[in-house]
Design an enzyme around this catalytic site. Structure first.
Site, PDB file in Angstrom:
ATOM      1  N   GLU A   1      -2.805  -9.057  -0.025  1.00  0.00           N
ATOM      2  CA  GLU A   1      -3.678 -10.132  -0.499  1.00  0.00           C
ATOM      3  C   GLU A   1      -5.083 -10.019   0.082  1.00  0.00           C
ATOM      4  O   GLU A   1      -6.076 -10.277  -0.609  1.00  0.00           O
ATOM      5  CB  GLU A   1      -3.065 -11.495  -0.145  1.00  0.00           C
ATOM      6  CG  GLU A   1      -1.753 -11.772  -0.851  1.00  0.00           C
ATOM      7  CD  GLU A   1      -0.537 -11.232  -0.098  1.00  0.00           C
ATOM      8  OE1 GLU A   1       0.589 -11.488  -0.552  1.00  0.00           O
ATOM      9  OE2 GLU A   1      -0.709 -10.558   0.936  1.00  0.00           O
TER      10      GLU A   1
ATOM     11  N   ASN B   1      -6.442  -7.198   0.977  1.00  0.00           N
ATOM     12  CA  ASN B   1      -7.040  -6.042   0.307  1.00  0.00           C
ATOM     13  C   ASN B   1      -7.701  -6.453  -1.008  1.00  0.00           C
ATOM     14  O   ASN B   1      -8.785  -5.974  -1.360  1.00  0.00           O
ATOM     15  CB  ASN B   1      -5.975  -4.984  -0.007  1.00  0.00           C
ATOM     16  CG  ASN B   1      -5.375  -4.337   1.215  1.00  0.00           C
ATOM     17  OD1 ASN B   1      -5.896  -4.452   2.316  1.00  0.00           O
ATOM     18  ND2 ASN B   1      -4.254  -3.664   1.029  1.00  0.00           N
TER      19      ASN B   1
ATOM     20  N   TYR C   1       7.600  -0.302   9.554  1.00  0.00           N
ATOM     21  CA  TYR C   1       7.143  -1.681   9.700  1.00  0.00           C
ATOM     22  C   TYR C   1       7.657  -2.296  11.000  1.00  0.00           C
ATOM     23  O   TYR C   1       8.800  -2.064  11.404  1.00  0.00           O
ATOM     24  CB  TYR C   1       7.625  -2.538   8.520  1.00  0.00           C
ATOM     25  CG  TYR C   1       6.946  -2.221   7.220  1.00  0.00           C
ATOM     26  CD1 TYR C   1       5.657  -2.668   6.969  1.00  0.00           C
ATOM     27  CD2 TYR C   1       7.573  -1.463   6.242  1.00  0.00           C
ATOM     28  CE1 TYR C   1       5.011  -2.374   5.781  1.00  0.00           C
ATOM     29  CE2 TYR C   1       6.945  -1.162   5.043  1.00  0.00           C
ATOM     30  CZ  TYR C   1       5.663  -1.624   4.814  1.00  0.00           C
ATOM     31  OH  TYR C   1       5.033  -1.326   3.643  1.00  0.00           O
ATOM     32  N   ASP C   2       6.809  -3.087  11.630  1.00  0.00           N
ATOM     33  CA  ASP C   2       7.181  -3.835  12.828  1.00  0.00           C
ATOM     34  C   ASP C   2       6.590  -5.239  12.678  1.00  0.00           C
ATOM     35  O   ASP C   2       5.568  -5.564  13.264  1.00  0.00           O
ATOM     36  CB  ASP C   2       6.642  -3.134  14.080  1.00  0.00           C
ATOM     37  CG  ASP C   2       7.063  -3.830  15.367  1.00  0.00           C
ATOM     38  OD1 ASP C   2       8.010  -4.647  15.321  1.00  0.00           O
ATOM     39  OD2 ASP C   2       6.434  -3.583  16.410  1.00  0.00           O
TER      40      ASP C   2
ATOM     41  N   ASN D   1       4.508  -6.611  -6.745  1.00  0.00           N
ATOM     42  CA  ASN D   1       4.422  -5.852  -5.488  1.00  0.00           C
ATOM     43  C   ASN D   1       5.764  -5.775  -4.766  1.00  0.00           C
ATOM     44  O   ASN D   1       5.868  -6.085  -3.566  1.00  0.00           O
ATOM     45  CB  ASN D   1       3.366  -6.495  -4.577  1.00  0.00           C
ATOM     46  CG  ASN D   1       2.473  -5.471  -3.912  1.00  0.00           C
ATOM     47  OD1 ASN D   1       2.861  -4.325  -3.715  1.00  0.00           O
ATOM     48  ND2 ASN D   1       1.277  -5.887  -3.557  1.00  0.00           N
ATOM     49  N   TYR D   2       6.796  -5.325  -5.446  1.00  0.00           N
ATOM     50  CA  TYR D   2       8.153  -5.284  -4.893  1.00  0.00           C
ATOM     51  C   TYR D   2       8.248  -4.319  -3.721  1.00  0.00           C
ATOM     52  O   TYR D   2       7.751  -3.203  -3.777  1.00  0.00           O
ATOM     53  CB  TYR D   2       9.151  -4.883  -5.979  1.00  0.00           C
ATOM     54  CG  TYR D   2      10.555  -4.724  -5.465  1.00  0.00           C
ATOM     55  CD1 TYR D   2      11.287  -5.836  -5.066  1.00  0.00           C
ATOM     56  CD2 TYR D   2      11.137  -3.459  -5.359  1.00  0.00           C
ATOM     57  CE1 TYR D   2      12.576  -5.694  -4.574  1.00  0.00           C
ATOM     58  CE2 TYR D   2      12.433  -3.311  -4.884  1.00  0.00           C
ATOM     59  CZ  TYR D   2      13.143  -4.425  -4.479  1.00  0.00           C
ATOM     60  OH  TYR D   2      14.420  -4.285  -4.005  1.00  0.00           O
TER      61      TYR D   2
ATOM     62  N   GLU E   1      -0.452   7.231 -12.915  1.00  0.00           N
ATOM     63  CA  GLU E   1      -1.371   8.208 -13.492  1.00  0.00           C
ATOM     64  C   GLU E   1      -1.641   7.957 -14.974  1.00  0.00           C
ATOM     65  O   GLU E   1      -2.580   8.527 -15.538  1.00  0.00           O
ATOM     66  CB  GLU E   1      -0.824   9.623 -13.302  1.00  0.00           C
ATOM     67  CG  GLU E   1      -0.760  10.053 -11.834  1.00  0.00           C
ATOM     68  CD  GLU E   1      -0.239  11.458 -11.681  1.00  0.00           C
ATOM     69  OE1 GLU E   1       0.126  12.077 -12.710  1.00  0.00           O
ATOM     70  OE2 GLU E   1      -0.207  11.959 -10.540  1.00  0.00           O
TER      71      GLU E   1
ATOM     72  N   ASP F   1      -4.162  -2.881  -5.125  1.00  0.00           N
ATOM     73  CA  ASP F   1      -4.935  -4.037  -4.656  1.00  0.00           C
ATOM     74  C   ASP F   1      -6.411  -3.879  -5.022  1.00  0.00           C
ATOM     75  O   ASP F   1      -7.068  -4.851  -5.418  1.00  0.00           O
ATOM     76  CB  ASP F   1      -4.800  -4.193  -3.140  1.00  0.00           C
ATOM     77  CG  ASP F   1      -3.354  -4.303  -2.692  1.00  0.00           C
ATOM     78  OD1 ASP F   1      -2.538  -4.870  -3.442  1.00  0.00           O
ATOM     79  OD2 ASP F   1      -3.032  -3.809  -1.600  1.00  0.00           O
TER      80      ASP F   1
ATOM     81  N   ASP G   1      -6.398   0.914   4.031  1.00  0.00           N
ATOM     82  CA  ASP G   1      -5.828   0.141   2.935  1.00  0.00           C
ATOM     83  C   ASP G   1      -6.868  -0.497   2.028  1.00  0.00           C
ATOM     84  O   ASP G   1      -6.529  -0.943   0.927  1.00  0.00           O
ATOM     85  CB  ASP G   1      -4.949  -0.985   3.496  1.00  0.00           C
ATOM     86  CG  ASP G   1      -3.601  -0.487   3.986  1.00  0.00           C
ATOM     87  OD1 ASP G   1      -3.569   0.538   4.683  1.00  0.00           O
ATOM     88  OD2 ASP G   1      -2.583  -1.130   3.673  1.00  0.00           O
TER      89      ASP G   1
END
Length: 317
Positions: A36, A38, A104-105, A166-167, A230, A259, A295
């Protein structure tokens, strides 16, 4: 009135130099990173008055997120807390056959406790547009409720709402995602979904035109955008379909491409451009983003219009 308000988690991305492994590197770089935020950065850099709201720990790492966004012209409207932590993720860039790896953390992040009455609801209600994504309600039961509340508040106030599916398979199953997302859709005006997610998460069939039309008919979206990698993107608005090819680019870092596309699209719609023109700006901004580490789309409007001119696209002054 703010042009665009976005809501969601922004993490800190820590990356070793390209090709290095996390377990052996002696250095990492810090960057603010969140779907969000981004979008807010891309919109702000192309001229929109954009703000991002969330909940962060009152710590050096939380403040690093804010400074990372403000440098791009995004206003931050943050709930500060002494509880919870700053979420992070780690990205190793590797070539074939290793590829890139994301770790991820984010467990226990402060944002997972963000409740509606803590947040700037009136600012959302007064904004021209409000945006969030399917990542946010996946993070906690509290955020699922808060996301629904904010979309409902925005919709009731006449604020145009946008939502990117954005799954993320590391957060929930397709079945859980579909149940939650479809409960949010009645308060969404613009839906963006990757063709892959439309099929695997939302259970859609047919070509992208069929997917867009089916979603619009079932949920009453004003605009549906189906992104196709693409192959570019397709948008359905007022029964009319618009196709936008992807622009050839040299990819240095693909993260945040979608984004950047949506932030640019929203910025041009806010400025009054029609859907085809907004799609062109989105495609050009996405192409530029893929050449930039990190990002966020650190671009200027002049650069985006330079790409459009080279492609023979429309430039709105």
């Amino acid at each position: 009135m703010t042009d665009l308000v976005t809501f969601g988690e922004t993490m800190l991305r820590l990356s070793p130099p390209d090709g290095e492994r996390l377990e052996t590197t002696d250095e990492v770089e810090f960057r603010a990173a969140g779907a969000e935020s981004n979008v807010a950065v891309a919109a702000a850099r192309l001229g929109a008055d954009a703000a991002w709201t969330s909940k962060l720990p009152d710590s050096p790492l939380g403040r690093r997120v804010v400074s990372g966004l403000r440098r791009h012209g995004v206003e931050t409207d943050v709930v500060w807390t002494d509880e919870g932590r700053q979420g992070t993720y780690y990205l190793e860039h590797g070539g074939k056959p290793r590829g890139s790896n994301v770790i991820y953390d984010r467990s226990g992040a402060a944002v997972t406790t963000a409740e509606t009455d803590e947040l700037p609801v009136e600012r959302v209600r007064e904004a021209d547009r409000f945006h969030t994504t399917g990542i946010t309600p996946a993070l906690s039961d509290t955020l699922e409720s808060t996301t629904a509340d904010l979309l409902a508040e925005a919709s009731e106030a006449g604020t145009t709402t946008s939502f990117d599916v954005n799954y993320r398979s590391k957060l929930w199953s397709p079945e859980s995602a579909r149940e939650t997302l479809e409960s949010l859709f009645p308060d969404v005006d613009l839906l963006l979904v990757a063709e892959r997610d439309a099929r695997e998460v939302l259970g859609r069939e047919g070509d992208p035109r069929d997917i867009a039309a089916g979603l619009a008919d079932e949920f009453g979206f004003e605009t549906v955008i189906v992104t196709r990698g693409e192959e570019g993107a397709l948008a359905l608005r007022d029964g009319e379909t618009h196709e936008q090819p992807a622009i050839e680019t040299e990819t240095l870092d693909p993260i945040g491409t979608g984004d950047a596309f949506l932030g640019a699209f929203l910025s041009r719609r806010i400025a009054g451009d029609d859907v085809p023109t907004a799609l062109e700006y989105g495609s050009a901004t996405a192409a530029l983003k893929r050449t930039i580490p990190g990002d966020v789309a650190v671009v200027t409007r002049e650069e985006v219009e330079g790409v459009l001119a080279a492609e023979g696209g429309e430039i709105s002054r």
